[in-house]
Design a protein around this motif. Structure first.
Motif, mmCIF file in Angstrom:
data_model
loop_
_atom_site.group_PDB
_atom_site.id
_atom_site.type_symbol
_atom_site.label_atom_id
_atom_site.label_comp_id
_atom_site.label_asym_id
_atom_site.label_seq_id
_atom_site.Cartn_x
_atom_site.Cartn_y
_atom_site.Cartn_z
ATOM 1 N N ALA A 56 56.324 73.976 40.809
ATOM 2 C CA ALA A 56 55.035 74.477 41.266
ATOM 3 C C ALA A 56 53.978 73.376 41.239
ATOM 4 N N GLU A 57 52.986 73.511 42.093
ATOM 5 C CA GLU A 57 51.915 72.521 42.139
ATOM 6 C C GLU A 57 51.215 72.457 40.784
ATOM 7 N N GLY A 58 51.034 71.256 40.286
ATOM 8 C CA GLY A 58 50.391 71.076 38.992
ATOM 9 C C GLY A 58 51.360 71.023 37.834
ATOM 10 N N ALA A 59 52.628 71.382 38.063
ATOM 11 C CA ALA A 59 53.622 71.334 36.993
ATOM 12 C C ALA A 59 54.070 69.890 36.782
ATOM 13 N N PRO A 60 54.557 69.553 35.573
ATOM 14 C CA PRO A 60 55.058 68.194 35.345
ATOM 15 C C PRO A 60 56.142 67.834 36.353
ATOM 16 N N ALA A 61 56.135 66.595 36.810
ATOM 17 C CA ALA A 61 57.037 66.178 37.880
ATOM 18 C C ALA A 61 58.500 66.338 37.512
ATOM 19 N N GLU A 62 58.817 66.211 36.207
ATOM 20 C CA GLU A 62 60.218 66.249 35.798
ATOM 21 C C GLU A 62 60.670 67.638 35.385
ATOM 22 N N ILE A 63 59.845 68.660 35.620
ATOM 23 C CA ILE A 63 60.110 69.978 35.048
ATOM 24 C C ILE A 63 61.449 70.560 35.507
ATOM 25 N N HIS A 64 61.893 70.258 36.723
ATOM 26 C CA HIS A 64 63.127 70.847 37.225
ATOM 27 C C HIS A 64 64.335 69.950 37.014
ATOM 28 N N VAL A 65 64.133 68.651 36.832
ATOM 29 C CA VAL A 65 65.258 67.747 36.637
ATOM 30 C C VAL A 65 65.956 68.031 35.313
ATOM 31 N N GLN A 66 65.187 68.192 34.246
ATOM 32 C CA GLN A 66 65.783 68.403 32.938
ATOM 33 C C GLN A 66 66.621 69.675 32.857
ATOM 34 N N PRO A 67 66.179 70.806 33.438
ATOM 35 C CA PRO A 67 67.056 71.985 33.421
ATOM 36 C C PRO A 67 68.404 71.747 34.086
ATOM 37 N N ALA A 68 68.439 70.946 35.138
ATOM 38 C CA ALA A 68 69.718 70.655 35.798
ATOM 39 C C ALA A 68 70.614 69.832 34.885
ATOM 40 N N LEU A 69 70.052 68.834 34.221
ATOM 41 C CA LEU A 69 70.852 68.007 33.320
ATOM 42 C C LEU A 69 71.260 68.789 32.071
ATOM 43 N N ASP A 70 70.391 69.686 31.602
ATOM 44 C CA ASP A 70 70.768 70.551 30.478
ATOM 45 C C ASP A 70 71.949 71.437 30.853
ATOM 46 N N ALA A 71 71.908 71.991 32.067
ATOM 47 C CA ALA A 71 73.020 72.837 32.521
ATOM 48 C C ALA A 71 74.302 72.022 32.643
ATOM 49 N N LEU A 72 74.179 70.780 33.089
ATOM 50 C CA LEU A 72 75.358 69.917 33.192
ATOM 51 C C LEU A 72 75.954 69.653 31.814
ATOM 52 N N LEU A 73 75.109 69.372 30.826
ATOM 53 C CA LEU A 73 75.596 69.177 29.456
ATOM 54 C C LEU A 73 76.343 70.410 28.964
#
Length: 413
Positions: free
Chosen positions: A383-400
């Motif tokens: 979403a606009e205004g959210a931290p730029a990395e907010i969606h990358v980490q959930p993907a890597l967490d799911a991969l782990l």
């Protein structure tokens, strides 16, 4: 379970396939089970061959493939992604996801990493950004952009890590090749074809499934899995693939789709992948092809980081995807918008802009999940205004999470 065929030597040297029973000609075969000979380390249980728990194995080895969309629209997303890699590799190899000194996952003790791009060329047709017949051809990236400081010019075919090695050096090396040079790859992204060619061997191997049939690619070429990428895939390792793209897959079966003068495939060139789905490989090619790259599908993980509407994404690792809901969501329908005349958007991000619905890729994830593989999808839109990395980490967490589950899956293979 496929019946075994035993060679019957006679004066005529005729091959005859007989019923599968215990035989002195097959000393390594398992017990007979409802007319089928079980494989080594299997037992007959309730009329079916099953893995003998006493002889099953788990693993702490991982073969990881990162598929990076190399088209010009992914620069911001690549920057976000590589910034998250050091933490990801630390967690992967230590098991300490929270970095609090207490491992939450089984550490990966032996790791192979390869990076491929979505550029598979345009079969020789002259298309801007698709200047070569084969593109990167599913080959692991071995060079870094000259504009990246601190990155050597060339690298080995793939990266290897063993417990005790410098994980920071690994993260830095992978980051260098994951930022695909100048982001000038072909705009006809073929991520599924790229990954399949990178990993498929030209012949059955010890790590492919029973009945594996090597797929063929453009101009009858074969995969790199046992050729230039020999040594990457291992029988005892989990295979994990992460796709990063803001488009859908356009893995082409009929290369006339690239011909701007084609009488069959009219319309604007950039719309053809959506308008002419019949010219693309069926997604079943990738469900069966990727599942067969391990002897047990539970040792295969497919993750997707793409333009998927945020409201259909699971909120936590391990929460199952509702693929039917995802695929029927209005914003996941691949079509030409009658109002704008452009391909419909699936979601938008303040930094990335608009993304297109990755319906084919999600169908492959769904099919693989039905086959027994572990899959997940996450969105690259925040979403606009959210931290730029907010969606990358959930993907890597799911991969782990999924890698940890796959490593703990006991198999007889």
């Amino acid at each position: 379970m496929t019946s075994h065929c035993y060679r019957i030597r006679s004066a005529l040297l005729v091959l005859v396939c007989i019923a599968c029973t215990e035989s002195r000609d097959a000393p390594d075969a398992g017990p007979s089970c409802e007319g089928v000979v079980c494989r080594e380390r299997e037992v007959c249980e309730l009329g079916a061959c099953r893995c003998d728990p006493a002889q099953s194995t788990t693993t702490d080895a991982l073969d990881l493939v990162l598929m990076m969309d190399s088209s010009g629209s992914l620069e911001a997303e690549q920057t976000r992604f590589v910034a998250a890699l050091p933490r990801f590799f630390r967690a992967l190899t230590s098991g300490d996801h929270d970095e609090d000194g207490t491992p939450e996952h089984t550490p990966v003790r032996s790791l192979h990493v390869g990076v491929v791009t979505s550029d598979m060329g345009s079969a020789g047709f002259p298309i801007p950004t698709c200047g070569t017949e084969f593109g990167d051809d599913g080959r692991f990236v071995r060079s870094a952009s000259a504009s990246l400081g601190g990155c050597p010019a060339t690298y080995p075919t793939f990266f290897e890590f063993a417990a005790g090695d410098d994980v920071s050096a690994l993260a830095n090396d992978v980051s260098c090749v994951a930022q695909t040079e100048h982001l000038e790859g072909c705009g006809f992204e073929q991520p599924l074809e790229s990954v399949l060619k990178a990993l498929s061997p030209a012949v059955p191997t010890e790590w492919t499934a029973e009945g594996f049939e090597p797929p063929t690619f453009l101009d009858g070429t074969l995969g790199h899995g046992a050729g230039m990428h020999a040594g990457f895939s291992r029988r005892d390792a989990v295979l994990a693939i992460l796709l990063l793209t803001d488009e859908d897959d356009c893995s082409v079966s009929d290369v006339e789709l690239f011909d701007q003068t084609s009488p069959r495939y009219g319309g604007e060139l950039s719309f053809r992948c959506v308008a002419h789905q019949s010219a693309l490989h069926p997604f079943a090619r990738y469900v069966g092809g990727l599942a067969s790259l391990r002897r047990h599908p539970g040792r295969v993980v497919l993750g997707v980081l793409a333009g998927i509407p945020a409201e259909v994404i699971p909120s936590a690792p391990g929460e199952p995807e509702d693929y039917d809901w995802i695929l029927t969501h209005p914003d996941m329908q691949s079509a030409i918008d009658a109002t704008t005349g452009r391909i419909r958007h699936s979601c938008e991000d303040a930094a990335l802009g608009a993304t297109h619905p990755p319906a084919r890729i999600v169908q492959v994830a769904q099919g693989l999940s039905y086959s027994g593989a572990r899959t997940f999808v996450r969105t690259m839109c925040s979403a606009e205004g959210a931290p730029a990395e907010i969606h990358v980490q959930p993907a890597l967490d799911a991969l782990l999470f999924e890698v940890d589950r796959a490593m703990a899956t006991p198999t007889c293979d």
